[in-house]
Design a protein around this motif. Sequence first.
Motif, PDB file in Angstrom:
ATOM      1  N   GLY A 172     -86.003 -13.046 -58.016  1.00 15.02           N
ATOM      2  CA  GLY A 172     -85.175 -13.845 -57.129  1.00 15.02           C
ATOM      3  C   GLY A 172     -83.857 -13.221 -56.739  1.00 15.02           C
ATOM      4  O   GLY A 172     -83.050 -13.856 -56.078  1.00 15.02           O
ATOM      5  N   ASP A 173     -83.598 -12.003 -57.148  1.00 15.10           N
ATOM      6  CA  ASP A 173     -82.378 -11.276 -56.772  1.00 15.10           C
ATOM      7  C   ASP A 173     -81.107 -12.066 -57.090  1.00 15.10           C
ATOM      8  O   ASP A 173     -80.282 -12.318 -56.205  1.00 15.10           O
ATOM      9  CB  ASP A 173     -82.417 -10.927 -55.280  1.00 15.10           C
ATOM     10  CG  ASP A 173     -81.364  -9.878 -54.914  1.00 15.10           C
ATOM     11  OD1 ASP A 173     -81.027  -9.059 -55.788  1.00 15.10           O
ATOM     12  OD2 ASP A 173     -80.879  -9.887 -53.772  1.00 15.10           O
ATOM     13  N   PRO A 174     -80.886 -12.470 -58.350  1.00 13.61           N
ATOM     14  CA  PRO A 174     -79.668 -13.216 -58.697  1.00 13.61           C
ATOM     15  C   PRO A 174     -78.443 -12.308 -58.701  1.00 13.61           C
ATOM     16  O   PRO A 174     -78.548 -11.083 -58.792  1.00 13.61           O
ATOM     17  CB  PRO A 174     -79.975 -13.726 -60.107  1.00 13.61           C
ATOM     18  CG  PRO A 174     -80.893 -12.679 -60.674  1.00 13.61           C
ATOM     19  CD  PRO A 174     -81.744 -12.225 -59.516  1.00 13.61           C
ATOM     20  N   ASN A 175     -77.263 -12.912 -58.615  1.00 12.91           N
ATOM     21  CA  ASN A 175     -76.019 -12.157 -58.734  1.00 12.91           C
ATOM     22  C   ASN A 175     -75.716 -11.804 -60.183  1.00 12.91           C
ATOM     23  O   ASN A 175     -75.025 -10.819 -60.454  1.00 12.91           O
ATOM     24  CB  ASN A 175     -74.854 -12.947 -58.154  1.00 12.91           C
ATOM     25  CG  ASN A 175     -74.996 -13.154 -56.656  1.00 12.91           C
ATOM     26  OD1 ASN A 175     -75.434 -14.214 -56.211  1.00 12.91           O
ATOM     27  ND2 ASN A 175     -74.655 -12.156 -55.881  1.00 12.91           N
ATOM     28  N   SER A 212     -68.950 -19.610 -59.586  1.00  7.71           N
ATOM     29  CA  SER A 212     -69.168 -20.983 -59.118  1.00  7.71           C
ATOM     30  C   SER A 212     -68.398 -21.244 -57.836  1.00  7.71           C
ATOM     31  O   SER A 212     -68.878 -21.944 -56.938  1.00  7.71           O
ATOM     32  CB  SER A 212     -68.749 -21.983 -60.202  1.00  7.71           C
ATOM     33  OG  SER A 212     -67.336 -22.030 -60.354  1.00  7.71           O
ATOM     34  N   MET A 224     -72.452 -18.218 -56.083  1.00 12.59           N
ATOM     35  CA  MET A 224     -73.350 -17.126 -56.449  1.00 12.59           C
ATOM     36  C   MET A 224     -74.589 -17.645 -57.185  1.00 12.59           C
ATOM     37  O   MET A 224     -74.571 -18.717 -57.786  1.00 12.59           O
ATOM     38  CB  MET A 224     -72.619 -16.119 -57.336  1.00 12.59           C
ATOM     39  CG  MET A 224     -71.558 -15.325 -56.625  1.00 12.59           C
ATOM     40  SD  MET A 224     -70.863 -14.043 -57.711  1.00 12.59           S
ATOM     41  CE  MET A 224     -69.759 -13.227 -56.556  1.00 12.59           C
ATOM     42  N   ARG A 225     -75.636 -16.857 -57.131  1.00  9.27           N
ATOM     43  CA  ARG A 225     -76.880 -17.201 -57.814  1.00  9.27           C
ATOM     44  C   ARG A 225     -76.798 -16.736 -59.275  1.00  9.27           C
ATOM     45  O   ARG A 225     -76.759 -15.529 -59.549  1.00  9.27           O
ATOM     46  CB  ARG A 225     -78.077 -16.552 -57.119  1.00  9.27           C
ATOM     47  CG  ARG A 225     -78.287 -17.029 -55.694  1.00  9.27           C
ATOM     48  CD  ARG A 225     -79.499 -16.367 -55.044  1.00  9.27           C
ATOM     49  NE  ARG A 225     -79.334 -14.921 -54.968  1.00  9.27           N
ATOM     50  CZ  ARG A 225     -78.656 -14.299 -54.022  1.00  9.27           C
ATOM     51  NH1 ARG A 225     -78.055 -14.985 -53.065  1.00  9.27           N
ATOM     52  NH2 ARG A 225     -78.564 -12.985 -54.010  1.00  9.27           N
ATOM     53  N   ARG A 282     -78.696 -16.928 -62.853  1.00  8.91           N
ATOM     54  CA  ARG A 282     -79.944 -17.283 -63.520  1.00  8.91           C
ATOM     55  C   ARG A 282     -79.725 -17.307 -65.025  1.00  8.91           C
ATOM     56  O   ARG A 282     -79.023 -16.451 -65.583  1.00  8.91           O
ATOM     57  CB  ARG A 282     -81.049 -16.283 -63.173  1.00  8.91           C
ATOM     58  CG  ARG A 282     -82.389 -16.724 -63.747  1.00  8.91           C
ATOM     59  CD  ARG A 282     -83.537 -15.866 -63.313  1.00  8.91           C
ATOM     60  NE  ARG A 282     -84.771 -16.379 -63.877  1.00  8.91           N
ATOM     61  CZ  ARG A 282     -85.866 -15.664 -64.053  1.00  8.91           C
ATOM     62  NH1 ARG A 282     -85.884 -14.391 -63.702  1.00  8.91           N
ATOM     63  NH2 ARG A 282     -86.941 -16.198 -64.564  1.00  8.91           N
TER      64      ARG A 282
END
Length: 358
Positions: free
Chosen positions: A104-107, A179, A183-184, A186
Motif C-alpha cells: 500500500g505504499d505507506p509513509n 497526523s 500521512m499514511r 500502517r
Amino acid sequence: MVILIPSYEPDRRLLTLLTHLSGQQIVIVDDGSSQRYAHWFAAAERLGCTVIHHRINRGKGKALRTGFEYIARHFPGEPVVCADGDGQHTPADITKVADALDDGDPNMVLGVREFSGKVPLRSRIGNAATRSLFRAATGLAISDTQTGLRAYPARMLSWLCTIDGDRFDYELILLVRASQQGMRVRQVPIKTVYEDGNASSHFRPVRDSWLIYRPLLGFIGSSLLGFGIDCAMLALLLAGTGVLTLSVIGARLVSATVNYTVNRRYVFAAQAPLAVRQTLPGYAALAVVVLIGNLVLMWTLTPLTGAAVAKIVTEVSLLTVSYVVQSTRVFAHRHRAQHEDTAPAPDDSDAVQKLGVR
C-alpha cells in the motif's frame, strides 16, 4: 534496505541482534557512549556494520537524524528500518515491519507492541496514557505511540531530517506531524519483549515523559491561555456594556489574537515561526466558524446555566474541532513545503564517521 540502530552504552544484546541480522546493511549511531563501551562498537564494525560516533550524548532523536542523513547520502534510494539494540525487537519482527513497506505504499510503518504477558507497569501505564492523550489531541488511533521499531521508504528521509526533537520526544513529534499532514501510517503487530523488567532502558521517567507529552500538551496549554483571556475579557465587557453578543465578540477577538500568535510561533512551528501570510487566512476563517458556534452555544446555554458555566461548556465543546482543523489545515503548510527530495548534509561537528567493510 538499511537497518538503523541508535545505541547508547550497549551490552551483549546488541551483538546478539547483529549476529541474527547477518548479511543486512546496518548503520549504528553511537550516541556518545563512554570508552568502556568501545569494544561493543568495535565488534559491530568487525561484523561489517557502519558505526557513526557522536562525541557526546545528544539523545535518541538526534542519533536517528544523524543516521537518516548518513543513509540518504551513502545509501540513496534505500528504505530504512529503525530498531533498538536492547533486545526489544526480534529479527523476525524487523523483517516483518520492513516487508510492510511494500503493502500500500505507506509513509511509515510502525511495529506496535500488544503489551501482553509480563510488561513493566511503568511501560504499560505510560503507553496507555500517551496513546489516549495522542488520540484525544490528534484524532489518530495509534496503539503504540512509543515504539522504536519503524520503517520508512527512501522518499521520507529528507522529511525525517526536518523534524525537531533530540531525545525521546522526537518519535512522538514524528507521529504528530504525520497526523497533521494526513500521512499514511500502517501498524503491524509485533512481540512485546522486556528483559529484566527493561532495567537497561535509558528512558528517564520524569524528564523524558515531559518531552514526550510536551508537543501534545502545547495546544491544550495554548487553548487554556486563550480561554482564560476570553473569560476575563467577557466578564469585563459584560460589566461595562451589558450586551452579551458584543461582549462575546470582543472577548473572542482578543483571545483569538493571542491564541493565533502562540500557536503560530510555538505550538505548530517545529523549528521556526510559520509565515503569517500562509496561516492567517485559514485561522481567521476558523475563528469566524468558532465564533458563530460560540455565540450559538452561549445564547442557548446562558439562560439555563449562567454565563460562567455556559462559557466552560462552550469552550470544551469547541476545543477538539479547533485543534484538528489547525493541525491538519491551518498550520500544516510549512511541513509540506519542507518535504524535498534531498536530505541536508549531516552535522560533522559532533559525529565522527567510521565505515565498516560491506
